[in-house]
Design an enzyme around this catalytic site. Structure first.
Site, PDB file in Angstrom:
ATOM      1  CG  ASN A 199      -2.035  -0.903   1.188  1.00  0.00           C
ATOM      2  OD1 ASN A 199      -2.629  -1.054   0.130  1.00  0.00           O
ATOM      3  ND2 ASN A 199      -2.366  -1.524   2.291  1.00  0.00           N
ATOM      4  N   GLY A 262      -3.767   1.284  15.611  1.00  0.00           N
ATOM      5  CA  GLY A 262      -3.475   0.637  14.324  1.00  0.00           C
ATOM      6  C   GLY A 262      -3.421   1.683  13.234  1.00  0.00           C
ATOM      7  CG  ASP A 268      -7.381  -4.743   2.486  1.00  0.00           C
ATOM      8  OD1 ASP A 268      -7.415  -4.708   3.730  1.00  0.00           O
ATOM      9  OD2 ASP A 268      -7.652  -3.760   1.774  1.00  0.00           O
ATOM     10  CE  LYS A 278      13.331 -10.405 -11.950  1.00  0.00           C
ATOM     11  NZ  LYS A 278      14.444  -9.649 -12.499  1.00  0.00           N
ATOM     12  N   PRO A 293      -5.197 -11.465   7.858  1.00  0.00           N
ATOM     13  CG  PRO A 293      -3.624 -11.926   9.505  1.00  0.00           C
ATOM     14  CD  PRO A 293      -3.870 -12.036   8.031  1.00  0.00           C
ATOM     15  CG  ASP A 294      -9.148  -6.243  10.691  1.00  0.00           C
ATOM     16  OD1 ASP A 294      -8.451  -5.629  11.523  1.00  0.00           O
ATOM     17  OD2 ASP A 294     -10.031  -5.692   9.997  1.00  0.00           O
ATOM     18  CB  ILE A 295      -3.518  -6.397  12.837  1.00  0.00           C
ATOM     19  CG1 ILE A 295      -2.771  -7.235  11.805  1.00  0.00           C
ATOM     20  CG2 ILE A 295      -2.705  -6.239  14.112  1.00  0.00           C
ATOM     21  CD1 ILE A 295      -1.597  -6.551  11.165  1.00  0.00           C
ATOM     22  CG  PHE A 311      -5.403   5.927  11.476  1.00  0.00           C
ATOM     23  CD1 PHE A 311      -5.094   5.645  12.801  1.00  0.00           C
ATOM     24  CD2 PHE A 311      -5.089   7.182  10.968  1.00  0.00           C
ATOM     25  CE1 PHE A 311      -4.485   6.583  13.616  1.00  0.00           C
ATOM     26  CE2 PHE A 311      -4.473   8.134  11.769  1.00  0.00           C
ATOM     27  CZ  PHE A 311      -4.171   7.840  13.088  1.00  0.00           C
ATOM     28  CE  LYS A 329     -11.313  -2.399  10.241  1.00  0.00           C
ATOM     29  NZ  LYS A 329     -10.084  -2.981   9.711  1.00  0.00           N
TER      30      LYS A 329
HETATM   31  O1  C5P Z   1     -10.412  -2.272   7.024  1.00  0.00           O
HETATM   32  P1  C5P Z   1      -9.510  -1.121   6.791  1.00  0.00           P
HETATM   33  O2  C5P Z   1      -8.185  -1.505   6.200  1.00  0.00           O
HETATM   34  O3  C5P Z   1     -10.101   0.005   6.031  1.00  0.00           O
HETATM   35  O4  C5P Z   1      -9.256  -0.553   8.262  1.00  0.00           O
HETATM   36  C1  C5P Z   1      -8.258   0.320   8.571  1.00  0.00           C
HETATM   37  C2  C5P Z   1      -7.839   0.152  10.007  1.00  0.00           C
HETATM   38  O5  C5P Z   1      -7.708  -1.230  10.350  1.00  0.00           O
HETATM   39  C3  C5P Z   1      -6.474   0.728  10.277  1.00  0.00           C
HETATM   40  O6  C5P Z   1      -6.441   1.125  11.614  1.00  0.00           O
HETATM   41  C4  C5P Z   1      -5.563  -0.450  10.014  1.00  0.00           C
HETATM   42  O7  C5P Z   1      -4.308  -0.297  10.677  1.00  0.00           O
HETATM   43  C5  C5P Z   1      -6.352  -1.607  10.543  1.00  0.00           C
HETATM   44  N1  C5P Z   1      -6.139  -2.873   9.827  1.00  0.00           N
HETATM   45  C6  C5P Z   1      -5.535  -3.923  10.460  1.00  0.00           C
HETATM   46  N2  C5P Z   1      -5.374  -5.118   9.801  1.00  0.00           N
HETATM   47  C7  C5P Z   1      -5.819  -5.266   8.545  1.00  0.00           C
HETATM   48  C8  C5P Z   1      -6.451  -4.211   7.896  1.00  0.00           C
HETATM   49  C9  C5P Z   1      -6.587  -3.022   8.559  1.00  0.00           C
HETATM   50  O8  C5P Z   1      -5.119  -3.785  11.609  1.00  0.00           O
HETATM   51  N3  C5P Z   1      -5.652  -6.438   7.930  1.00  0.00           N
END
Ligand code: C5P
Length: 382
Positions: A199, A262, A268, A278, A293-295, A311, A329
């Site tokens: 990103n 975060g 994603d 390569k 995973p969504d941290i 954020f 979240k």
């Molecule tokens: O779902 P989205 O990416 O829009 O959400 C953004 C927020 O979630 C940010 O705080 C980002 O650091 C956190 N995040 C996360 N793990 C992910 C995706 C987003 O901690 N896989």
């Protein structure tokens, strides 16, 4: 806040203009005092232009040594030569800067800079010990290559680190004893050994939040993806590449954390059919992506979660999306911004969403925004 910056005659004086710029950028007033020797390394005109104030050079301007120190929150001498340290250690007052140090009623910080042999000399060691006993703060010196070509202790601490240390030391310690875990920067998901999916994220916002928390006395663990930034002074930096590594680093450090922020722009997806070699150019390349995973959600779903801040960088419908994230979240705060206004820049325009409502902040530097976010967190965790 007002700082007197004393500059003495060493080659590291060339870094003083940068130090002034850093202080002024943060809204700190800087009054510059130079020794005669310092003017041989950097001109008063340069320092006057950067500080926006006349530079003081002479002790024969009335009661300058008393007046100046009474108005200051701190005196910082950077660089402080071996000779100047000797003067301070022995209470000499034969020029404006040493008189100021002797007449002060505010904290004094010295950032030594000298040849390594001078630093190790028994006389300097004695002076340093005396200075410490007198309650004077020492910043550095660091080890490394010196202007004379030798290597060892004696390099002046970098202006960035001096500035953040001074700000930490002078700020009100509203977060003392609090433990922050902050994610920052992008993550990188390998496609093959030399290519990644990532990103756009400089990491600046996360690093500023880490610095602002440290300044307020918090302990900070900064889990960061690849950035070009140097870690804020005093933070425990854990460098990671992928989202999975970021999650593991977060979970390893989550114990005892009071606030999780975060800020990272976590990728994603990761590539399932990642190549060990390569990839050669081909007509069409299909990548199979699987969600990461969504941290943030993992942390906010813990049994005893810390205060969680997320954020939301959006390109449209900021309010709607930020509100939805607050819910989905399960976090206490979402800092929302329009991504196209923020990426890579030093300033940003954000709104802070909580269940009580939304606080829209005016466009400001990421440093100022970090301070305001900290204020809002502080109100809710005290
Ligand atoms: O779902 P989205 O990416 O829009 O959400 C953004 C927020 O979630 C940010 O705080 C980002 O650091 C956190 N995040 C996360 N793990 C992910 C995706 C987003 O901690 N896989």
């Amino acid at each position: 806040m007002k700082i007197i910056l004393g500059i003495t005659g060493g080659i590291a004086a060339y870094k003083a203009p940068e130090l002034i710029r850093l202080f002024v950028k943060t809204g700190i007033e800087v009054e510059v005092v130079m020794t005669d020797a310092a003017t041989r390394f950097v001109t008063p005109l340069t320092l006057q232009a950067l500080s926006g104030k006349p530079v003081h050079l002479s002790q024969w301007e009335g009661m300058m040594h008393i007046d100046l120190s009474r108005q200051a929150d701190a005196i910082l001498v950077a660089p402080a030569t071996a000779d100047f340290i000797a003067k301070v250690a022995n209470g000499h007052a034969d020029d404006l800067l040493s008189s100021l140090c002797l007449a002060r009623d505010c904290p004094l910080y010295l950032a030594p800079a000298m040849n390594r042999q001078m630093w190790e000399n028994a006389a300097t060691r004695r002076n340093i010990e005396r200075i410490r006993d007198d309650g004077i703060h020492l910043i550095g010196p660091e080890e490394g290559i010196q202007a004379c070509g030798e290597t060892g202790f004696g390099r002046m601490t970098e202006p960035d680190d001096i500035a953040s240390l001074m700000m930490s030391s002078l700020s009100a310690k509203t977060m003392l004893g609090k433990r922050f875990l902050i994610t920052a920067g992008p993550t990188q998901e390998p496609i093959d050994p030399v290519r990644v999916i990532t990103n756009l994220s400089s990491g600046k916002m996360g690093y500023e939040i880490a610095a602002a928390a440290l300044q307020r006395g918090a302990e900070v663990v900064l889990v960061s993806g690849p950035t070009c930034l140097s870690s804020p002074y005093g933070a425990k930096l854990v460098s990671v590449g992928t989202a999975q590594q970021m999650l593991e680093a977060v979970m390893e450090n989550i114990e005892g954390i009071d606030v999780f922020v975060g800020v990272a722009a976590v990728s994603d997806y990761h590539v399932v059919n990642r190549s060990g070699e390569k990839l050669k150019k081909q007509e069409r390349l299909l990548l199979e992506l699987e969600p990461n995973p969504d941290i943030l959600k993992t942390v906010s779903s813990l049994e005893n979660p810390p205060f969680c801040v997320g954020f939301a960088a959006e390109t449209e419908k900021l309010h709607e999306n930020a509100r939805a994230k607050l819910e989905n979240k399960k976090v206490q705060m979402i800092v929302g911004n329009l991504a196209r206004d923020a990426l890579g820049r030093d300033d940003n325009e954000v709104a802070i969403f909580t269940k009580e409502g939304v606080l829209k902040l005016p466009r400001a530097s990421k440093r100022d925004i970090a301070c305001q976010i900290l204020e809002e967190i502080g109100k809710r965790i005290s």
